[in-house]
Design a protein around this motif. Structure first.
Motif, PDB file in Angstrom:
ATOM      1  N   SER A   1       2.255   3.105   2.653  1.00 36.89           N
ATOM      2  CA  SER A   1       2.061   2.618   1.273  1.00 36.89           C
ATOM      3  C   SER A   1       3.123   1.585   0.924  1.00 36.89           C
ATOM      4  CB  SER A   1       2.137   3.767   0.266  1.00 36.89           C
ATOM      5  OG  SER A   1       1.090   4.674   0.488  1.00 36.89           O
ATOM      6  N   GLU A   2       4.373   1.863   1.320  1.00 36.47           N
ATOM      7  CA  GLU A   2       5.457   0.922   1.026  1.00 36.47           C
ATOM      8  C   GLU A   2       5.268  -0.403   1.752  1.00 36.47           C
ATOM      9  OE1 GLU A   2       9.322   3.530  -0.355  1.00 36.47           O
ATOM     10  OE2 GLU A   2       9.429   2.445   1.545  1.00 36.47           O
ATOM     11  N   ALA A   3       4.683  -0.348   2.918  1.00 33.96           N
ATOM     12  CA  ALA A   3       4.543  -1.561   3.735  1.00 33.96           C
ATOM     13  C   ALA A   3       3.304  -2.383   3.372  1.00 33.96           C
ATOM     14  CB  ALA A   3       4.485  -1.171   5.218  1.00 33.96           C
ATOM     15  N   MET A   4       2.428  -1.804   2.557  1.00 35.69           N
ATOM     16  CA  MET A   4       1.212  -2.522   2.175  1.00 35.69           C
ATOM     17  C   MET A   4       1.545  -3.676   1.244  1.00 35.69           C
ATOM     18  SD  MET A   4      -1.543  -1.614   3.386  1.00 35.69           S
ATOM     19  CE  MET A   4      -2.245  -0.275   4.306  1.00 35.69           C
ATOM     20  N   GLU A   5       1.037  -4.844   1.538  1.00 34.94           N
ATOM     21  CA  GLU A   5       1.260  -5.994   0.667  1.00 34.94           C
ATOM     22  C   GLU A   5       0.179  -5.997  -0.417  1.00 34.94           C
ATOM     23  OE1 GLU A   5       1.272  -9.234   3.406  1.00 34.94           O
ATOM     24  OE2 GLU A   5       3.123  -8.564   4.378  1.00 34.94           O
ATOM     25  N   SER A   6       0.290  -5.047  -1.345  1.00 39.91           N
ATOM     26  CA  SER A   6      -0.678  -4.975  -2.440  1.00 39.91           C
ATOM     27  C   SER A   6       0.021  -4.406  -3.667  1.00 39.91           C
ATOM     28  CB  SER A   6      -1.889  -4.107  -2.054  1.00 39.91           C
ATOM     29  OG  SER A   6      -1.494  -2.792  -1.731  1.00 39.91           O
ATOM     30  N   GLY A   7      -0.511  -4.744  -4.834  1.00 39.79           N
ATOM     31  CA  GLY A   7       0.094  -4.265  -6.077  1.00 39.79           C
ATOM     32  C   GLY A   7      -0.164  -2.792  -6.320  1.00 39.79           C
ATOM     33  N   MET A   8      -1.198  -2.244  -5.672  1.00 40.62           N
ATOM     34  CA  MET A   8      -1.575  -0.842  -5.885  1.00 40.62           C
ATOM     35  C   MET A   8      -1.996  -0.223  -4.557  1.00 40.62           C
ATOM     36  SD  MET A   8      -3.880  -1.416  -9.313  1.00 40.62           S
ATOM     37  CE  MET A   8      -4.922  -2.676  -8.593  1.00 40.62           C
ATOM     38  N   VAL A   9      -1.766   1.079  -4.432  1.00 36.17           N
ATOM     39  CA  VAL A   9      -2.187   1.815  -3.240  1.00 36.17           C
ATOM     40  C   VAL A   9      -2.859   3.110  -3.685  1.00 36.17           C
ATOM     41  CG1 VAL A   9      -1.450   2.955  -1.109  1.00 36.17           C
ATOM     42  CG2 VAL A   9      -0.240   0.899  -1.886  1.00 36.17           C
ATOM     43  N   GLY A  10      -3.996   3.411  -3.107  1.00 40.99           N
ATOM     44  CA  GLY A  10      -4.627   4.712  -3.296  1.00 40.99           C
ATOM     45  C   GLY A  10      -4.263   5.548  -2.073  1.00 40.99           C
ATOM     46  N   LEU A  11      -3.398   6.543  -2.264  1.00 37.24           N
ATOM     47  CA  LEU A  11      -2.956   7.373  -1.127  1.00 37.24           C
ATOM     48  C   LEU A  11      -3.739   8.683  -1.175  1.00 37.24           C
ATOM     49  CD1 LEU A  11      -1.158   8.061   1.258  1.00 37.24           C
ATOM     50  CD2 LEU A  11       0.711   8.518  -0.328  1.00 37.24           C
ATOM     51  N   ASN A  12      -4.622   8.853  -0.239  1.00 39.46           N
ATOM     52  CA  ASN A  12      -5.549   9.987  -0.205  1.00 39.46           C
ATOM     53  C   ASN A  12      -6.381  10.044  -1.484  1.00 39.46           C
ATOM     54  OD1 ASN A  12      -4.825  10.828   2.378  1.00 39.46           O
ATOM     55  ND2 ASN A  12      -3.099  12.001   1.600  1.00 39.46           N
ATOM     56  N   ARG A  13      -6.707   8.861  -1.985  1.00 33.62           N
ATOM     57  CA  ARG A  13      -7.486   8.747  -3.223  1.00 33.62           C
ATOM     58  C   ARG A  13      -8.248   7.430  -3.227  1.00 33.62           C
ATOM     59  NH1 ARG A  13      -8.168  10.915  -8.163  1.00 33.62           N
ATOM     60  NH2 ARG A  13      -8.538   9.304  -9.689  1.00 33.62           N
ATOM     61  N   GLY A  14      -9.543   7.497  -3.602  1.00 37.55           N
ATOM     62  CA  GLY A  14     -10.384   6.301  -3.545  1.00 37.55           C
ATOM     63  C   GLY A  14     -10.495   5.563  -4.859  1.00 37.55           C
ATOM     64  N   LEU A  15      -9.789   6.050  -5.898  1.00 34.66           N
ATOM     65  CA  LEU A  15      -9.856   5.409  -7.215  1.00 34.66           C
ATOM     66  C   LEU A  15      -8.443   5.283  -7.762  1.00 34.66           C
ATOM     67  CD1 LEU A  15     -11.823   4.563  -9.630  1.00 34.66           C
ATOM     68  CD2 LEU A  15     -11.398   6.857 -10.507  1.00 34.66           C
ATOM     69  N   VAL A  16      -8.033   4.074  -8.130  1.00 33.96           N
ATOM     70  CA  VAL A  16      -6.678   3.904  -8.667  1.00 33.96           C
ATOM     71  C   VAL A  16      -6.671   3.577 -10.156  1.00 33.96           C
ATOM     72  CG1 VAL A  16      -5.657   3.166  -6.470  1.00 33.96           C
ATOM     73  CG2 VAL A  16      -6.567   1.442  -8.053  1.00 33.96           C
ATOM     74  N   SER A  17      -7.769   3.022 -10.679  1.00 35.65           N
ATOM     75  CA  SER A  17      -7.786   2.521 -12.054  1.00 35.65           C
ATOM     76  C   SER A  17      -7.437   3.619 -13.050  1.00 35.65           C
ATOM     77  CB  SER A  17      -9.167   1.968 -12.391  1.00 35.65           C
ATOM     78  OG  SER A  17      -9.485   0.939 -11.485  1.00 35.65           O
ATOM     79  N   ASP A  18      -6.474   3.343 -13.909  1.00 30.70           N
ATOM     80  CA  ASP A  18      -6.062   4.306 -14.929  1.00 30.70           C
ATOM     81  C   ASP A  18      -5.376   3.519 -16.043  1.00 30.70           C
ATOM     82  OD1 ASP A  18      -4.651   6.219 -16.496  1.00 30.70           O
ATOM     83  OD2 ASP A  18      -4.747   7.617 -14.815  1.00 30.70           O
ATOM     84  N   PRO A  19      -5.849   3.650 -17.284  1.00 29.65           N
ATOM     85  CA  PRO A  19      -5.257   2.882 -18.379  1.00 29.65           C
ATOM     86  C   PRO A  19      -3.749   3.088 -18.530  1.00 29.65           C
ATOM     87  CG  PRO A  19      -7.294   3.886 -19.072  1.00 29.65           C
ATOM     88  CD  PRO A  19      -6.987   4.453 -17.710  1.00 29.65           C
ATOM     89  N   ALA A  20      -3.240   4.198 -18.033  1.00 26.72           N
ATOM     90  CA  ALA A  20      -1.816   4.490 -18.181  1.00 26.72           C
ATOM     91  C   ALA A  20      -0.981   3.894 -17.053  1.00 26.72           C
ATOM     92  CB  ALA A  20      -1.604   5.998 -18.242  1.00 26.72           C
TER      93      ALA A  20
END
Ligand code: NAP
Ligand code: MG
Length: 480
Positions: free
Chosen positions: A428-447
């Motif tokens: 996850s740390e090495a991923m060049e992305s603003g967000m990572v889903g780790l063992n999860r297929g949905l990241v969107s969350d208003p918080a």
């Protein structure tokens, strides 16, 4: 379901009033399921854009001076109204966007949450006070609204992409002009109306449907009173708008395209990975910037993963979203289908194998598709598919998987499935992305702070970060 209790609004919404385009122009809004016009809406001109900025400017001082608590209560009422009317709004989204009714319901709930979250954030635009390290004076930092904002949104989440911008803008004390995608202007107009009912004063939120998007947005950006552009859409258009914003050094937030990798290591819970893959791929029928675009699966489990995913994908019910049993609706328009079709045909010609799907359907429909043995240089891996197609590539070691995942100019989100927590966090740390889903297929969350790195964007939406995008820091050096 249905939109029967919801009036279809068809004019521009400027200064709290419904108005026709200055030249009387209108354009059709299509139902992608039927390929038929639903209605027509006013097509804003450059002159209308100037009126909208005038309206936003006229309302700016009073709105900025409105107590934070009052603005918070208005946003909270907007949340309540959206929740009360969730079914009708979902029906409207399905009608003009085509997404399944379940997806549309999910979007309304998600979209409404931005009003609730920012009703809570409106009273938390905290400043800072510290002593200058050298002693002697104080450093006082106040937060002030950035000013008049132009908001430009895409068609794939007609409600959520609008509320994710309007919520924090209003909480910060800014007034806005929203230019929705011309494929889906009806939801945006309904939101403008709903906000007015919630107590938003005239001119604070203006909605400008237009098919003359380039000219209309450029005209607003050339007005020095506009201090902020928040854009969600393609990287291609984002680049154009960044250049236009350069003229007056306008503050920008950019949520652009993605090309999300989905990594599955052999030590992952296979069932969970398949379930997560389905969510990450199929939300909105694959038409999400967060959609898993490339699946990299460790060789030992690649055949099983592909087989299970293909089973789940082929079981999905495809058809009009007006039938709530259907799980996958049509794509947004014929162009989108042609693009997906071309990418799949290219992959098949290069040696990929379709485990399910692989051939376009009727009208705007494309069937859920799983491709195996996709060559690593296939265009389907480098371009945003924006459709229900899962291309799978095998890998044998972690370093290779990471290198493949990061081999893109995009950097919005990545997904990682592994049973090894240390590996999960390391990758996850090495991923060049603003967000990572780790063992999860949905990241969107208003918080949470949503956004990308590299060419996927600038800035963050959601969370407390999302509020800061609409605030300037005013530093006052104080001696007392
Ligand atoms: P798009 O073509 O870039 O359009 C987005 C918005 O920009 C629409 O309102 C569009 O209006 C407008 N627009 C188009 N050309 C313009 C110009 N020259 N000047 C000013 N405005 C212009 O994107 P799309 O096809 O609607 O949406 C799909 C893209 O959005 C994908 O790349 C997806 O990844 C991205 N997206 C990103 C996020 C994120 O948060 N990162 C979220 C959702 C979608 P018209 O409709 O009138 O053309
Ligand atoms: Mg477009």
């Amino acid at each position: 379901m249905g939109v029967n209790t919801l009036e279809l609004l068809a004019d521009l919404y400027i200064g709290g009033a419904a108005v026709a385009a200055s030249d009387g122009g209108r354009f059709d809004v299509l139902d992608p399921a039927a390929g038929q016009p639903i209605t027509s809406v006013a097509d804003a001109t450059v002159a209308d854009a100037a009126d909208a900025v005038d309206a936003a400017a006229a309302a700016a001082a009073a709105w900025a001076a409105t107590p934070d608590r009052e603005r918070a209560e208005i946003l909270r009422r907007a949340y309540d109204l959206m929740t009360e009317r969730a079914e009708e709004l979902a029906g409207l989204i399905t009608l003009e966007n085509g997404k399944s009714f379940a997806d549309a319901r999910g979007e309304v709930a998600y979209a409404a949450e931005f009003f609730r979250w920012y009703s809570e954030e409106a009273v938390r635009a905290r400043g800072e006070l510290l002593r200058a390290p050298a002693g002697g004076n104080r450093i006082l930092v106040a937060r002030q609204p950035v000013g008049i904002c132009v908001l430009v949104t895409p068609w794939n989440f007609p409600a959520a992409m609008a509320t994710r911008k309007i919520g924090p803008a209003l909480a910060a004390g800014c007034t806005v002009v929203l230019k929705p995608a011309s494929d889906t202007p009806l939801t945006a107009l309904a939101l403008g109306q709903l906000l007015s009912e919630a107590g938003v004063p005239p001119g604070v939120v203006n909605v400008l449907p237009s098919r003359r998007s380039g000219a209309v947005v450029a005209a607003m950006l050339s007005d020095p009173r506009v201090r902020k552009l928040s854009f969600t859409g393609s990287t291609e258009v984002g680049r154009v708008l960044l250049a236009e914003a350069a003229r007056h050094v306008t503050n920008t937030s950019m949520e652009l395209g993605g090309n999300a990798p989905f990594l599955v290591f052999a030590d992952a819970d296979l069932e969970a990975a398949v379930e997560g893959a389905l969510v990450a791929k199929m939300r909105n029928g694959g038409q999400a910037c967060t959609a898993a675009n490339r699946f990299y699966v460790e060789s030992a489990i690649a055949a099983d993963f592909a087989e299970l995913l293909a089973q789940r994908m082929s079981a999905l019910r495809v058809g009009p979203g007006s039938d709530a049993h259907n799980q996958v609706g049509p794509l947004i328009n014929a162009e989108a289908v042609a693009k997906v079709d071309e990418l799949v045909r290219g992959a098949l010609a290069a040696g990929a194998e379709a485990l399910t799907g692989g051939q376009r359907g009727d009208g705007c429909y494309y069937p859920p598709t799983v491709l195996r043995h996709v060559p690593p240089d296939a265009a389907i891996l480098t371009e945003e598919i924006f459709g229900p197609v899962a291309p799978i590539v095998e890998f044998t070691d972690e370093a290779t998987a990471l290198a493949l995942a990061n081999r893109t100019e995009h950097g919005l989100v990545s997904y990682v499935y592994t049973g090894d927590l240390a590996r999960g966090l390391r990758v996850s740390e090495a991923m060049e992305s603003g967000m990572v889903g780790l063992n999860r297929g949905l990241v969107s969350d208003p918080a949470a702070p949503f956004g990308g790195v590299k060419q996927s964007g600038l800035g963050r939406e959601g969370g407390h970060d999302g509020l800061l995008e609409y605030l300037e820091s005013k530093y006052i050096a104080v001696q007392w």
